[in-house]
Each structure stands twice: as structure tokens, then as C-alpha cells.
Design an enzyme around this catalytic site. Structure first.
Site, PDB file in Angstrom:
ATOM      1  N   ASP A 172       1.002  -1.122  -0.191  1.00 40.46           N
ATOM      2  CA  ASP A 172      -0.586   0.288   0.050  1.00 40.46           C
ATOM      3  C   ASP A 172       0.468   0.902  -0.232  1.00 40.46           C
ATOM      4  O   ASP A 172       0.538   2.052  -0.605  1.00 40.46           O
ATOM      5  CB  ASP A 172      -0.801   0.052   1.103  1.00 40.46           C
ATOM      6  CG  ASP A 172      -1.790  -1.102   1.014  1.00 40.46           C
ATOM      7  OD1 ASP A 172      -1.595  -2.099   0.601  1.00 40.46           O
ATOM      8  OD2 ASP A 172      -2.752  -1.737   2.142  1.00 40.46           O
ATOM      9  N   GLU A 407       2.273  -9.401  11.223  1.00 38.19           N
ATOM     10  CA  GLU A 407       2.095  -9.183  10.004  1.00 38.19           C
ATOM     11  C   GLU A 407       3.461  -8.380   9.350  1.00 38.19           C
ATOM     12  O   GLU A 407       3.816  -9.388   7.997  1.00 38.19           O
ATOM     13  CB  GLU A 407       0.783  -7.979  10.005  1.00 38.19           C
ATOM     14  CG  GLU A 407       0.471  -7.793   8.247  1.00 38.19           C
ATOM     15  CD  GLU A 407      -0.668  -6.399   9.106  1.00 38.19           C
ATOM     16  OE1 GLU A 407      -0.888  -6.430   9.946  1.00 38.19           O
ATOM     17  OE2 GLU A 407      -1.079  -5.691   8.072  1.00 38.19           O
TER      18      GLU A 407
HETATM   19  C1  GLC Z   1      -3.241  -4.847   3.906  1.00 38.20           C
HETATM   20  C2  GLC Z   1      -2.062  -5.282   3.041  1.00 38.20           C
HETATM   21  C3  GLC Z   1      -2.302  -6.070   1.930  1.00 38.20           C
HETATM   22  C4  GLC Z   1      -3.100  -6.868   2.140  1.00 38.20           C
HETATM   23  C5  GLC Z   1      -4.130  -6.550   2.865  1.00 38.20           C
HETATM   24  C6  GLC Z   1      -4.468  -7.570   4.542  1.00 38.20           C
HETATM   25  O1  GLC Z   1      -3.871  -3.670   3.406  1.00 38.20           O
HETATM   26  O2  GLC Z   1      -1.165  -3.771   2.610  1.00 38.20           O
HETATM   27  O3  GLC Z   1      -1.062  -6.163   1.059  1.00 38.20           O
HETATM   28  O4  GLC Z   1      -3.582  -8.047   1.430  1.00 38.20           O
HETATM   29  O5  GLC Z   1      -3.627  -6.070   4.279  1.00 38.20           O
HETATM   30  O6  GLC Z   1      -3.998  -8.479   4.959  1.00 38.20           O
END
Ligand code: GLC
Length: 444
Positions: A172, A407
Site C-alpha cells: 500500500d 504481520e
Molecule cells: C494490507 C496489505 C495487503 C493485504 C491486506 C490484508 O492492506 O497491504 O497486502 O492484502 O492488508 O492482509
């Protein structure tokens, strides 16, 4: 890396997936991401394929129920029973598009196409009991997904597809997006009002900024204005990027879809064309001769974006570079940009550690993510860089055994405070699922 600890961690990883399983799909993390996410489900399914093939298939089936009529696979599929997430179903209002499914609420953009690869892994992990039914059921849907990218996201018909929102990359707030996003002048444009919740669940210091979110929201508002019509969005958007990882994932997915076609005795001539053209164009257009690895191309400005993202190393995952370029990628990986010779950092930071944009605690601006390590590990093995691949495995083990299934992680090893190196959601599904895959030889 001792066997006992690995086996113990695999058991915890399975429990995490169990805990995040909703009966239909698996949440990426318990509180932070309560709906179904596109590439997360791909990674999660790979993990399940080692010990529960039904769930592996169910995860993918649930995601593809939400495929749009034009082939797009949305980045979020909303669970109607869950509220309190931003950006939620109301915000997206996917019904604006005649392409969106009628009874399912989704977001209005997509994510990297890992799914053909995942379906082939599921097939192969059936081992002694090869059943082609699932592949048969999926084949046309997968082909339609790939067609979507080449029909709607490849305006120059060069085999390189663009993303039109940072969320599509899955990375992101990568610094690669900073410059293109600055074209959205926050003092001049109108930003719809919105309220974030992510930064109330985990520390704002580890999440994208308010300015980032304003721009994310602005880009979504622009695509809603056009009822999610791809051509109209393209004609007006200031954010149109051809990213090396996104395209390498698609290239690898084409390679795997060709194999699926051969298993099913289906015609794969079109898929072969996509595969060849994408591979060639990544090499022609996304290679940066000065820094000697790949980088993004900014379609709006018609020029390359400054290299720095780990995305530029990952064409090795798709088998894109020749051996000479693959060696240059290893040199870059071994350089102070992405490693530290004294062993003071974990592989692999998501952004060049020597750049001013690098931030070891902020989301996609530097921290280590397990899915990126998984792409890197598979790419290194593909080119027989075995000692590097072992390092990725070792570092992934070190991080998870030290902190747990978070994460994302601080790439620096020698932090004083041992509790402060892991961020975002805990019990994170893809960290768990991909750990199972990376260490699958230890499964009972
Ligand atoms: C965030 C991450 C993305 C992922 C999502 C759910 O937006 O940047 O890559 O898919 O979270 O885990």
C-alpha cells in the site's frame, strides 16, 4: 533451526488458521482485517493445501464467487455480517458497476494474480490421489482473470499491466508510489469524509499516514465517479503504474495456467502468448540499467520510477531475468541496500535500506513481510541460488520464532527492546500459512 521448534511453530500456525477460519473463508487477521482478501486467500490456500485440501479449495471457491463479469477478482469480498471496517462495503458501493456480482458486496479494484499458481499447488499437493475436478472447475475462471488484465489493463498491448491504486499492488504505502501520488494536490481536491479504524487497532506509527489515506480515498472516489468503468478511469487517472512484482506474479501465473491447460488437455496458445510477451516486456521496459535491477514504470509520466522497492528483485520469482541479470539481482540483494554483511539485518527489507525513504517500522516502507520472503525464496531456488535461499528460510524462522506470527517485522536484528520488532496484526494468516509451506517437509 531445530526440528522440534519448527514442528511446534507449524502447530501454532495451524491453530492461527483455525482461529481465523469463518466457515467460508479465512480472515487475514482476527481484528484488523475481518473480511476476505484476494491475495491473502491465495497464500492461505497454499498453507492449507499441505494438511486440509478441502479448506484450500474452499478458500479459492469463496473468493471466485465474487469475480466480476469482466473477469476482475476484487481485492476485498465483504462479509455482510461484519461491520466496523473501513473502507467497508458502503464506502465502495460496488453495485455502481454493472460488472459487479449482484448478491455479494466487494471492493472496486483488484490485486496480484497468484491464483493459477495456487490452484496448481493444490493439485500437486493431492499427491497420490490426483483429482482434476477442481482444476476443471477453475480453468475458465482463471483464464478470464488473466484476460481481464490483458483486455483492460494493458493499454499499449505490450503485455505489461498497470495498477490504478496503491492497494492493488498489495504494498500500500511503498515509497515507489510517493511521487505519482503527489500529483493529487490535497489542498486543491475534494476528499470525501471518512473515518479510519486501522489506526485504532494497531499503532498509527506502523500504518500509512493521513495524507496517504486521503489520496487512497480520493482515487476510489474517482473510480466511483466512473461507476468503476476501467476505460473511463484510465482516461483520467494520475496513478497508472506497471509494477515488476505485479507483472512477474502474472507471468508466473501464466506459466502455471499453461501447465494446468496441459493437465486438462485444453488449448493454451493464448496463454503462451501472454506469457512470452509479459516476460519480454518486463525485461525491455522495467530493467534499470543504472541500478541494475528492475523498477516500476509510471505510465502517466511515461518514465521509470526511481528503483528502491524489493519488487525490483522479484522478477526472479517469475523466471524473468536471464542468468546474467539474475546474478546482478543477487549482487543487489547482497548489497547494503537489502542485506547487511555483518548479519545485522533480516532478509528481506521491502525497501532500499540506504535510501532516505526507508523506514524499518512503517508498513511497506522497509519492514520484512513473510509473503515477500516466500516469493524471494522460490525465485532464488528457481535459479539454484541455494545458499541465499537458505538464508531467507533461516531469517524467516528467526523472525517467527523470536516474535510470533505477526504481520510484518523490523529488519534490524539488534534492537534493544525485544518486544518492539513485530508490528500490525498478530496471528496473521499468511505469515502462518506460508511458514507451513516453507517448512512443509517437517509436516507429520
Ligand atoms: C494490507 C496489505 C495487503 C493485504 C491486506 C490484508 O492492506 O497491504 O497486502 O492484502 O492488508 O492482509
Amino acid at each position: 533451526m531445530d526440528e522440534k521448534t519448527i514442528k511446534h511453530l507449524i502447530e501454532i500456525a495451524k491453530k492461527n488458521l483455525e482461529r481465523n477460519w469463518t466457515g467460508k473463508y479465512t480472515k487475514p487477521s482476527p481484528q484488523l482485517y475481518p473480511h476476505q482478501w484476494n491475495w491473502d486467500s491465495g497464500f492461505i490456500s497454499i498453507g492449507y493445501s499441505h494438511f486440509n485440501l478441502n479448506k484450500a479449495r474452499q478458500e479459492i471457491l469463496s473468493l471466485f464467487e465474487a469475480q466480476w463479469a469482466n473477469g476482475m477478482l476484487p481485492h476485498i469480498v465483504f462479509n455482510p455480517n461484519v461491520s466496523g471496517y473501513f473502507p467497508g462495503a458502503d464506502f465502495w458501493n460496488s453495485k455502481l458497476s454493472p460488472q459487479a456480482p449482484k448478491n455479494i458486496y466487494t471492493s472496486g479494484l483488484t490485486m496480484p494474480a497468484v491464483h493459477s499458481t495456487v490452484c496448481l499447488i493444490i493439485y500437486k499437493n493431492q499427491k497420490n490421489n490426483p483429482d482434476k475436478d477442481f482444476l476443471k472447475f477453475m480453468f475458465e475462471k482463471l483464464k478470464k482473470l488473466h484476460s481481464f488484465f490483458y483486455d483492460y489493463r494493458d493499454p499499449n498491448k505490450e503485455g505489461l499491466v498497470y495498477i490504478r491504486h496503491p492497494w492493488e499492488s498489495g504494498m500500500d504505502n511503498s515509497p515507489s508510489w510517493d511521487h505519482p501520488l503527489e500529483r493529487i494536490n490535497l489542498t486543491k481536491v475534494k476528499i470525501p469524509s471518512y473515518k479510519r479504524v486501522d489506526n485504532t487497532i494497531v499503532s498509527p506509527e506502523n500504518r500509512p499516514t493521513k495524507e496517504d489515506y486521503d489520496r487512497y480515498v480520493y482515487l476510489v472516489a474517482q473510480s466511483k465517479k466512473h461507476n468503476y468503468d476501467e476505460k473511463l478511469i484510465f482516461s483520467e487517472s494520475v496513478f497508472l503504474i506497471q509494477d515488476p512484482l505485479f507483472n512477474s506474479i502474472l507471468c508466473k501465473a501464466n506459466e502455471d495456467l499453461i501447465e494446468i491447460a496441459s493437465i486438462l488437455k485444453e488449448d493454451s496458445s493464448q496463454i503462451k502468448e501472454w506469457y512470452e510477451q509479459t516476460k519480454r516486456s518486463i525485461n525491455d521496459k522495467l530493467w534499470n540499467e543504472e541500478e541494475r535491477y528492475y523498477t516500476c514504470f509510471d505510465l502517466y509520466a511515461n518514465k521509470q520510477i526511481k528503483p528502491g522497492s524489493v519488487s525490483g528483485l522479484l522478477p526472479i520469482y517469475g523466471g524473468i531475468p536471464d542468468l546474467k541479470r539474475a546474478q546482478l539481482i543477487i549482487d543487489k540483494l547482497n548489497s547494503p541496500s537489502f542485506s547487511n554483511n555483518g548479519g545485522e539485518t533480516y532478509l528481506v527489507p521491502t525497501y532500499d535500506m540506504q535510501s532516505k525513504e526507508f523506514n524499518p517500522v512503517k508498513y511497506w516502507r522497509g519492514p520484512v513481510w513473510i509473503n515477500i520472503n516466500w516469493f524471494l525464496y522460490n525465485g532464488l531456488r528457481r535459479y539454484n541460488f541455494h545458499s541465499q535461499a537458505e538464508r531467507v528460510l533461516q531469517d524467516t524462522f528467526d523472525l517467527i520464532s523470536r516474535y510470533g506470527f505477526y504481520e510484518y517485522f523490523n529488519p534490524k536484528r539488534n534492537l534493544n527492546d525485544f518486544s518492539s520488532g513485530a508490528y500490525g496484526g498478530n496471528h496473521f494468516s499468511w505469515s502462518s500459512a506460508l511458514f507451513i509451506d516453507l517448512f512443509s517437509k517437517y509436516l507429520n
